[in-house]
Design a protein around this motif. Structure first.
Motif, PDB file in Angstrom:
ATOM      1  N   TYR A   4      19.629 -49.662   7.397  1.00  0.00           N
ATOM      2  CA  TYR A   4      18.026 -50.377   7.954  1.00  0.00           C
ATOM      3  C   TYR A   4      17.777 -51.688   7.954  1.00  0.00           C
ATOM      4  CZ  TYR A   4      12.743 -50.494   7.983  1.00  0.00           C
ATOM      5  OH  TYR A   4      11.431 -51.160   8.963  1.00  0.00           O
TER       6      TYR A   4
ATOM      7  N   ASN B 143      21.017 -50.491  12.779  1.00  0.00           N
ATOM      8  CA  ASN B 143      20.523 -49.108  12.767  1.00  0.00           C
ATOM      9  C   ASN B 143      20.492 -48.622  13.970  1.00  0.00           C
ATOM     10  OD1 ASN B 143      17.487 -49.032  12.365  1.00  0.00           O
ATOM     11  ND2 ASN B 143      18.095 -47.895  10.438  1.00  0.00           N
TER      12      ASN B 143
ATOM     13  N   LYS C 276      14.339 -47.941  12.135  1.00  0.00           N
ATOM     14  CA  LYS C 276      13.318 -49.359  12.542  1.00  0.00           C
ATOM     15  C   LYS C 276      12.803 -49.772  13.555  1.00  0.00           C
ATOM     16  CE  LYS C 276      16.136 -53.371  11.778  1.00  0.00           C
ATOM     17  NZ  LYS C 276      17.304 -54.430  10.977  1.00  0.00           N
TER      18      LYS C 276
END
Length: 343
Positions: free
Chosen positions: A16, A21, A249
């Motif tokens: 994350y 990500n 994210k």
């Protein structure tokens, strides 16, 4: 440095917060792929994870396995020592699991173009980076352009979200959005797959293809929970179109969509994409991915997506790792026959 298997929570936290990500390198994606066995591998130094990779393994005939790292591995690819250490240990790990062939698909963009620069897409290369990755045992599968050539499309259209989320959308497209809304089109956020299934079925019938079933869409919503939803367009009680959004994210991906051609006069796919970008903005994302496109960049769907003025992202492409030298080379040649084990 220490190579080790990570817990899913350890890996999720590392993934994350990394620059690479994506939804594909996550425990949620692993849960969705319930017919694959997930392995969370990493490198730890000074009690800190400095490299990680979700690798999915699936059985193939004769007791062997196939492995795939979607948008992985995650590490500083310019750190030669770390790259060598991680890949050599992954190779030994997969060899012990009797993996014949492993495919890696790093989340590395090597070309970033406006749609007006689409003719430059075939020229996007980074041979220096490929040389570094091949030095540690990976084998590049080429600068492919067609969706069918890779598991994840190498060419994607990505909309960068500004402070004012619709600032870069051309006025011509905004007029189509407003015209559709004036016809009574309303967009609703839903957390079940009923609308999506109906619209995907329309797409299947229109193109004579078979896509995913309702269970798969329900599993996505369950796996990603608050980070996923269905947006559906209606005119009064009539369903016009729908799409499935999933966010990481920084990026919201549109994974599936469909519309009912019977009601094409409503142009509902325009407000649907517009509201999808708004949803991404409201959920803290800096990018909205329209998904993969053919490298020719000239088909009707691509032209529709381009009307929102996205950028063209060109990924580095897939790499093969051959854990069991002779058998792996044979498997590499027979890979087209293994594709039926991908879903």
């Amino acid at each position: 440095m220490e190579f080790k298997q990570l817990t899913s929570s350890e890996f999720n936290k590392f993934s994350y917060h990394s620059n690479e990500n994506s939804i594909f390198q996550s425990e949620s994606w692993a849960r969705l792929k319930s017919n694959w066995t997930p392995y969370y591998l990493g490198v730890v130094e000074n009690n800190e994870i400095i490299a990680g990779c979700l690798i999915l393994c699936r059985s193939v005939p004769f007791g062997f396995s196939f492995a795939y790292a979607p948008r992985g591995p995650i590490l500083d690819v310019h750190n030669a020592k770390l790259l060598q250490f991680f890949l050599s240990n992954i190779k030994q790990f997969l060899k012990a699991k009797k993996v014949l062939l492993a495919k890696f698909d790093p989340n590395l963009v090597i070309g970033n173009f406006s749609f007006d620069e689409k003719d430059q897409v075939p020229t996007a290369q980074n041979n220096n980076l490929i040389q570094k990755l091949e030095f540690v045992g990976l084998r590049h599968c080429g600068y492919t352009l067609l969706i069918k050539d890779t598991i994840q499309p190498r060419i994607q259209l990505v909309y960068p979200i500004e402070t004012i989320f619709d600032e870069r959308i051309p006025s011509k497209t905004l007029k189509k959005v407003r015209a559709s809304i004036k016809k009574g089109v309303v967009i609703k956020e839903e957390h079940d797959s009923k609308s999506l299934v109906a619209m995907v079925h329309c797409t299947e019938q229109r193109h004579q293809i078979k896509l995913r079933n309702q269970k798969y869409f329900d599993d996505i919503l369950a796996a990603f929970q608050d980070n996923a939803c269905v947006l559906a367009c209606y005119n009064e009680d009539t369903l016009l179109s729908a799409c499935l959004l999933v966010k990481s994210k920084d990026t919201t991906e549109i994974l599936y969509s469909g519309y009912d051609d019977t009601y094409k006069q409503f142009n509902s796919t325009y407000p649907l994409r517009y509201e999808s970008i708004r949803w991404a903005k409201e959920h803290g994302c800096s990018e909205f991915s329209f998904g993969g496109v053919e490298g020719t960049l000239d088909d009707g769907l691509t032209m529709f997506k381009s009307s929102f003025n996205p950028l063209i992202h060109v990924f580095i492409g897939e790499f093969d790792l051959l854990p069991i030298p002779i058998l792996s080379k044979i498997t590499q040649l027979l890979y087209p026959l293994l594709k039926k084990y991908m879903n």
